[in-house]
Design a protein around this motif. Structure first.
Motif: not given
Length: 165
Positions: A15-24, A44-46, A53-54
């Motif tokens: 699994a590839v875990i793409f960490r984000a706390h913001v999104w654009d 997946v986007v973590a 919510p994102l």
């Protein structure tokens, strides 16, 4: 089968875990580029939704906040739990995506441009179970050492914008 034909080893599940706390749109483009590098992976986007919510469409989302107390992980330091403990997301991924042999975690600002399937296959063939850059001992006087010292005699740390576990 002739000798010139090779039997390719099985592709490990990862699994590839793409960490984000913001999104654009820029982050979405980086995620899309990363996704093309790992065709065999579960991607997946973590999404750290501590601040709300994102929306990370069209990607699958591994939603979380900065509260990992259900995994018995300490909230240290209280105001920057995920900043200093990026690996906490891996506990969540292991729990929610248990069928994988490997987990690759990358930060939302890491530009991935490689054949990650090949890298994971090579890790499996060589018995590599952890890859990170600049792994080093945690200094005796560092604030996190007491919380880790009970788990290991030689605690280590690394800056982990990209790791393979």
């Amino acid at each position: 089968m002739s000798q010139s034909q090779e039997i390719s080893p099985l592709m490990p599940r990862y699994a590839v875990i793409f960490r984000a706390h913001v999104w654009d749109s820029g982050i979405a483009d980086i995620a899309a580029r990363a996704r093309t590098c790992c065709p065999s992976a579960t991607f997946v986007v973590a999404a750290d939704e501590s601040q709300g919510p994102l929306s990370v469409e069209p990607f699958s989302k591994l939603s979380h906040t900065d509260d990992f107390s259900s995994y018995s992980l300490p909230e240290i330091p209280p105001d920057k739990v995920l900043w200093w403990n990026a690996d906490y997301v891996l506990y969540l991924a292991r729990h929610r995506l248990p069928e994988n042999d490997y987990y690759v975690m990358l930060e939302y600002d890491v530009f991935l441009d490689c054949d990650l399937d090949s890298t994971i296959r090579q890790c499996a063939e060589c018995g590599i179970d952890f890859a990170a850059r600049n792994i080093r001992p945690i200094p005796e006087d560092h604030w996190s050492r007491p919380s880790i010292a009970e788990m290991t005699a030689e605690p280590l740390w690394a800056l982990i914008p990209f790791i393979i576990v």
